[in-house]
Enzyme design. Structure first.
Site, PDB file in Angstrom:
ATOM      1  N   ASP A 134     -11.099  -0.363   2.774  1.00 35.93           N
ATOM      2  CA  ASP A 134     -10.013  -1.072   3.455  1.00 35.93           C
ATOM      3  C   ASP A 134      -9.261  -1.955   2.455  1.00 35.93           C
ATOM      4  O   ASP A 134      -9.820  -2.353   1.425  1.00 35.93           O
ATOM      5  CB  ASP A 134     -10.583  -1.985   4.561  1.00 35.93           C
ATOM      6  N   ARG A 184      -4.975   5.949   3.287  1.00 35.63           N
ATOM      7  CA  ARG A 184      -4.495   5.470   4.591  1.00 35.63           C
ATOM      8  C   ARG A 184      -3.353   4.475   4.345  1.00 35.63           C
ATOM      9  O   ARG A 184      -3.520   3.523   3.585  1.00 35.63           O
ATOM     10  CB  ARG A 184      -5.627   4.767   5.338  1.00 35.63           C
TER      11      ARG A 184
HETATM   12  C1  LIG Z   1      -6.794   2.941  11.429  1.00 33.05           C
HETATM   13  C2  LIG Z   1      -6.258   1.624  10.975  1.00 33.05           C
HETATM   14  C3  LIG Z   1      -6.841   0.987   9.897  1.00 33.05           C
HETATM   15  C4  LIG Z   1      -6.324  -0.208   9.416  1.00 33.05           C
HETATM   16  N1  LIG Z   1      -6.809  -0.739   8.255  1.00 33.05           N
HETATM   17  C5  LIG Z   1      -6.190  -1.824   7.714  1.00 33.05           C
HETATM   18  C6  LIG Z   1      -6.537  -2.307   6.422  1.00 33.05           C
HETATM   19  O1  LIG Z   1      -7.434  -1.774   5.740  1.00 33.05           O
HETATM   20  N2  LIG Z   1      -5.872  -3.386   5.943  1.00 33.05           N
HETATM   21  C7  LIG Z   1      -4.854  -4.007   6.654  1.00 33.05           C
HETATM   22  O2  LIG Z   1      -4.260  -4.962   6.144  1.00 33.05           O
HETATM   23  N3  LIG Z   1      -4.524  -3.576   7.885  1.00 33.05           N
HETATM   24  C8  LIG Z   1      -5.153  -2.506   8.430  1.00 33.05           C
HETATM   25  N4  LIG Z   1      -4.765  -2.057   9.666  1.00 33.05           N
HETATM   26  C9  LIG Z   1      -3.876  -2.898  10.531  1.00 33.05           C
HETATM   27  C10 LIG Z   1      -2.408  -2.668  10.237  1.00 33.05           C
HETATM   28  O3  LIG Z   1      -2.068  -3.230   8.987  1.00 33.05           O
HETATM   29  C11 LIG Z   1      -1.514  -3.300  11.322  1.00 33.05           C
HETATM   30  O4  LIG Z   1      -1.737  -4.672  11.382  1.00 33.05           O
HETATM   31  C12 LIG Z   1      -1.731  -2.731  12.717  1.00 33.05           C
HETATM   32  O5  LIG Z   1      -1.966  -1.360  12.674  1.00 33.05           O
HETATM   33  C13 LIG Z   1      -0.490  -2.964  13.605  1.00 33.05           C
HETATM   34  O6  LIG Z   1       0.615  -2.262  13.058  1.00 33.05           O
HETATM   35  P1  LIG Z   1       1.228  -0.940  13.715  1.00 33.05           P
HETATM   36  O7  LIG Z   1       1.532   0.012  12.606  1.00 33.05           O
HETATM   37  O8  LIG Z   1       0.360  -0.425  14.775  1.00 33.05           O
HETATM   38  O9  LIG Z   1       2.650  -1.380  14.234  1.00 33.05           O
HETATM   39  P2  LIG Z   1       3.104  -2.539  15.207  1.00 33.05           P
HETATM   40  O10 LIG Z   1       4.608  -2.561  15.117  1.00 33.05           O
HETATM   41  O11 LIG Z   1       2.375  -3.801  14.922  1.00 33.05           O
HETATM   42  O12 LIG Z   1       2.646  -2.012  16.615  1.00 33.05           O
HETATM   43  C14 LIG Z   1       3.228  -0.888  17.244  1.00 33.05           C
HETATM   44  C15 LIG Z   1       2.748  -0.872  18.682  1.00 33.05           C
HETATM   45  O13 LIG Z   1       1.321  -0.652  18.713  1.00 33.05           O
HETATM   46  C16 LIG Z   1       0.700  -1.478  19.676  1.00 33.05           C
HETATM   47  N5  LIG Z   1      -0.188  -2.445  19.002  1.00 33.05           N
HETATM   48  C17 LIG Z   1      -0.274  -2.693  17.672  1.00 33.05           C
HETATM   49  N6  LIG Z   1      -1.227  -3.608  17.407  1.00 33.05           N
HETATM   50  C18 LIG Z   1      -1.745  -3.948  18.614  1.00 33.05           C
HETATM   51  C19 LIG Z   1      -2.790  -4.835  19.008  1.00 33.05           C
HETATM   52  N7  LIG Z   1      -3.491  -5.547  18.133  1.00 33.05           N
HETATM   53  N8  LIG Z   1      -3.074  -4.917  20.329  1.00 33.05           N
HETATM   54  C20 LIG Z   1      -2.395  -4.181  21.248  1.00 33.05           C
HETATM   55  N9  LIG Z   1      -1.417  -3.316  20.926  1.00 33.05           N
HETATM   56  C21 LIG Z   1      -1.080  -3.207  19.632  1.00 33.05           C
HETATM   57  C22 LIG Z   1       1.818  -2.168  20.431  1.00 33.05           C
HETATM   58  O14 LIG Z   1       2.169  -1.351  21.512  1.00 33.05           O
HETATM   59  C23 LIG Z   1       2.927  -2.210  19.403  1.00 33.05           C
HETATM   60  O15 LIG Z   1       4.197  -2.300  19.990  1.00 33.05           O
HETATM   61  C24 LIG Z   1      -5.251  -0.839  10.126  1.00 33.05           C
HETATM   62  C25 LIG Z   1      -4.666  -0.195  11.213  1.00 33.05           C
HETATM   63  C26 LIG Z   1      -5.129   1.022  11.631  1.00 33.05           C
HETATM   64  C27 LIG Z   1      -4.443   1.701  12.768  1.00 33.05           C
END
Ligand SMILES: Cc1cc2nc3c(=O)[nH]c(=O)nc-3n(C[C@H](O)[C@H](O)[C@H](O)COP(=O)(O)OP(=O)(O)OC[C@H]3O[C@@H](n4cnc5c(N)ncnc54)[C@H](O)[C@@H]3O)c2cc1C
Length: 308
Positions: A134, A184
């Site tokens: 991560d 990722r």
């Molecule tokens: C498989 C995976 C691994 C990850 N690993 C890391 C990592 O190693 N390091 C790191 O910094 N970040 C990591 N993240 C988190 C990432 O950086 C984002 O903070 C997170 O994915 C929210 O961004 P989004 O792309 O979903 O878009 P956003 O614009 O934040 O969300 C899009 C839509 O998804 C839904 N959504 C998103 N988050 C939430 C929530 N918490 N609760 C409810 N609904 C939500 C909502 O409907 C929102 O409108 C990971 C995310 C995923 C999916």
């Protein structure tokens, strides 16, 4: 506006004590972290894989303060591998690790984290699966990428995470795409200063698309980590344009977020991997989930008031 405040609270010991002790917290935490022990999590693994989903398992915990805690983290992952071996799910269930939990921020932390993570990567390879490193806050990334490169010498399937909000990431993506890595791409979940990271959502989204294009056109295996419907649709277009088949990239989402979408993409024939966290030290992970969506925080606060 609320996101940065919650992320600051995620570093506060006082808030950690308050929130961890609140009676309703567990119910809200369960949505994102469906278990505390490996025994709790095995049925979850069975159910999700039976639905055609793939998984990446995360034992929660970060900000450790002693080498003994780092060894305990390693052992928790090794216990998980033992159970995965019995389930015979091979690459359908991989693992995600945070190097901070393996000792990266302690004195001599780079070597300590490498020494602790290597046995986990070896054990994963022995049962036909792999590990993804991560991405944490930007100060840890040079060490993470160096450990990734070192592990890939013996275990080329080892993956890593890159964060679209950081200015450095376009260059990292070009390097990783050329070397054929599993990568990722996520938007990024930490509170980062304006000197190193985009602050506006539209800038982060634009960077995400540019970086995704690099990964899709490159030699590696892109893992699209997002719940954003627009980015998911763009990813499908970019993969198609780059001539990738459905098994030449995958989507990844977090357990508890847009579950219907997990099943929809899997039903369309996509590889859909659910990042599933478990364990007792869930505070940092949980607070990042609250920070990502203000509605989560409102729900949490409402439950505290109504039950309190
Ligand atoms: C498989 C995976 C691994 C990850 N690993 C890391 C990592 O190693 N390091 C790191 O910094 N970040 C990591 N993240 C988190 C990432 O950086 C984002 O903070 C997170 O994915 C929210 O961004 P989004 O792309 O979903 O878009 P956003 O614009 O934040 O969300 C899009 C839509 O998804 C839904 N959504 C998103 N988050 C939430 C929530 N918490 N609760 C409810 N609904 C939500 C909502 O409907 C929102 O409108 C990971 C995310 C995923 C999916």
């Amino acid at each position: 506006m609320l996101g940065p405040v919650i992320l600051a609270a995620s570093r506060s010991d006082r808030m950690r004590r308050l929130i961890s002790a609140a009676p309703v917290t567990r119910q809200v935490v369960d949505r994102f972290i469906p278990g505390e022990t490996v025994d709790d999590i095995v049925p979850v693994i069975k159910d999700l894989t039976a639905e055609g989903l793939e998984l990446t398992m995360d034992v929660v915990g970060e900000d450790i303060t002693t080498p003994e805690q780092a060894t305990a983290a390693r052992d928790a992952y090794l216990r998980l591998v033992e159970r995965l071996k019995e389930l015979e799910l091979g690459p359908r269930v991989e693992m995600s690790v945070k190097l901070s939990m393996f000792g990266q921020s302690l004195p001599g932390g780079h070597e300590l984290a490498l020494a602790n993570v290597r046995p986990v990567v070896e054990a994963a390879a022995a049962i036909g699966t792999t590990v993804t490193l991560d991405a944490e806050d930007h100060t840890t990334l040079d060490s993470m990428f160096a450990i990734h490169e070192e592990l890939r010498k013996d275990f080329p399937q080892t993956g890593c995470v890159i964060q679209a909000y950081l200015f450095r990431t376009e260059a990292d993506a070009r390097r990783l795409a050329a070397s054929g890595s599993r990568v990722r791409l996520v938007k990024g979940a930490y509170k980062e200063p304006a000197e190193v990271a985009y602050q506006q959502k539209h800038e982060i989204d634009k960077a995400y698309v540019r970086i995704l294009k690099t990964l899709m056109e490159g030699e590696g295996y892109p893992m699209v980590g997002s719940h954003d419907p627009r980015l998911i649709s763009i990813a499908q277009d970019l993969a198609h344009k780059a001539g990738r088949k459905l098994d030449e990239y995958e989507f990844q989402m977090l357990y508890g977020i847009r579950g219907d979408e997990h099943l929809r993409l899997a039903a369309e024939g996509h590889r859909m991997r659910v990042y599933t966290a478990y364990g007792t030290d869930w505070y940092g992970y949980f607070m990042r989930r609250l920070a990502e969506k203000p509605a989560n925080l409102r729900f949490f606060v409402r439950s505290m008031i109504s039950k309190g």
